[in-house]
Design a protein around this motif. Sequence first.
Motif, PDB file in Angstrom:
ATOM      1  N   ASP A  98       0.835  -1.206   0.000  1.00  0.00           N
ATOM      2  CA  ASP A  98       0.000   0.000   0.000  1.00  0.00           C
ATOM      3  C   ASP A  98       0.868   1.255   0.000  1.00  0.00           C
ATOM      4  OD1 ASP A  98      -2.215  -1.547   0.035  1.00  0.00           O
ATOM      5  OD2 ASP A  98      -2.914  -0.946   2.030  1.00  0.00           O
ATOM      6  N   ASP A 100       0.164   3.972   1.612  1.00  0.00           N
ATOM      7  CA  ASP A 100      -0.019   4.808   2.804  1.00  0.00           C
ATOM      8  C   ASP A 100       0.951   4.485   3.938  1.00  0.00           C
ATOM      9  OD1 ASP A 100      -0.958   2.411   3.652  1.00  0.00           O
ATOM     10  OD2 ASP A 100      -3.037   3.021   3.875  1.00  0.00           O
ATOM     11  N   GLN A 102       1.209   1.895   5.622  1.00  0.00           N
ATOM     12  CA  GLN A 102       0.706   0.961   6.627  1.00  0.00           C
ATOM     13  C   GLN A 102       1.418  -0.371   6.483  1.00  0.00           C
ATOM     14  OE1 GLN A 102      -3.721   1.358   6.150  1.00  0.00           O
ATOM     15  NE2 GLN A 102      -3.602   1.653   8.365  1.00  0.00           N
ATOM     16  N   ARG A 205      -2.204   5.024   8.938  1.00  0.00           N
ATOM     17  CA  ARG A 205      -1.699   5.497   7.637  1.00  0.00           C
ATOM     18  C   ARG A 205      -0.989   6.829   7.831  1.00  0.00           C
ATOM     19  NH1 ARG A 205      -4.023   6.930   3.023  1.00  0.00           N
ATOM     20  NH2 ARG A 205      -5.018   4.972   2.500  1.00  0.00           N
TER      21      ARG A 205
HETATM   22 MG    MG Z   1      -4.339   1.776   4.388  1.00  0.00          MG
END
Ligand code: MG
Length: 313
Positions: A98, A100, A102, A205
Motif C-alpha cells: 500500500d 499509505d 501501513q 496510515r
Molecule cells: Mg491503508
Amino acid sequence: MRHDLQKISLVVPCYNEEESIPLFLERALAVAATMQRVTFEIIFIDDGSKDGTLQVLRTLPDLHPEVKYLSFSRNFGKEAALLAGLEASTGDFVAVIDADLQHPPELLPQMYQGIVEEGFDCVATRRISRAGEPKIRSFFSRRFYRLVNRISETEMVDGATDYRLMTRQMVDAILALKENNRFSKGLFSWVGFSTKWIPFENVPRVAGETKWSFWQLFMYSLDGIVGFSVKPLAIASLFGVLFFFLAILGAVLIAVRWLIFGDPVQGWASTICLILFVSGTQLLCTGILGQYMAKTYLETKARPAYIVKEGKP
Ligand code: MG
Ligand code: UDP
C-alpha cells in the motif's frame, strides 16, 4: 545464463495518495539501497485519483529511473489496480504494497530472505493487532473470516494483509486466473504455493484517509464469499427441504387437532407470521441465487478490469 542481480517489482496501488507517495518513495528507496543483491522496479498505479496523485507520479520517472506509473481512466478499485500492477511487473519477485505506509517497506529484506534462503514461494504479512480500527469493523471482520473459512475450501487467514512478496512463478499463476471479480486474498490462497507469514503491528496510515467505507467492506466481503464458495446455494436448497418437512408435519398436526377439537376459526396471527417467515426466507434464497447470477452475468460480459489512460508498463 541467469543474471546475478535479481529484480524486485513493487506494485503500489494509489487512490488519492498525493501526500503519501513522496513519503512512501523515500522509505522504499532507502530500503532498496540497503539491499545490495537486488535491483528494484517501483510501479505506481493511479486508480483514477481525484487529487494531485497523477501530477506527483508524472514527476517521478525522471528523478528515479526505477519508477514507472500507470494511470486509469477512472477509479476501478484496488483489485483492478493490483491486477494492472502485477501484469506490468517484470521482476523475478513481486511485492504488493500500500502507498499509505501501513505496510512498512523495512520488512522487504526479511521477506526476500524468506524466499531465497528459506525456500518459500511467498512471504506475506499478518496483522497481530487491530489497533486503530473501529471496534465494529474488527468484529465484522472476524465474523467474515470465520464464515468464509467454514464454507469455502480456500483458506483465508484472519488479519492477512495484501502486503506480500511473491516469486514470478506464483505471480504468473495468479495472472492466469482471468476472472474479473477479483478477491485477491482468496486468489493468493487459491493458487497454493508455500507461504511464510510474518506478523507485524498495525500502524496508522501516514497521510490522507482510508478509502473504504463500512458498506464497501461489506460488499467486498460478499465478493469474497460468492467468489470462493457455492455453499450458500446449497444452504438455500436446504431451506426448501426443511420447509417441505415442516409443512407435512404442520398438516398432520392440524388434521389431528381437527379430529379432536373440530375446526373453530382461529390462529390468524400465527398464519400471518408463518407467511412472513416463509416468504422472507424465499426472498433470501432468491437473493443468494441472484448474487451468483449477477456475478456470472458480469463475468460473461468480459469487460476489461481496468482501462489505462496514461503511462506504459
Ligand atoms: Mg491503508
Ligand atoms: N486504493 C486504490 N483504489 C481504491 C481504494 C484504495 O488503489 O479504490 C489503494 C490506496 O491508495 C492504498 C491501498 O489501496 O494504497 C489501501 O487502501 P486504504 O489504505 O484506503 O485501505 P485500508 O488500509 O484502510 O484497508
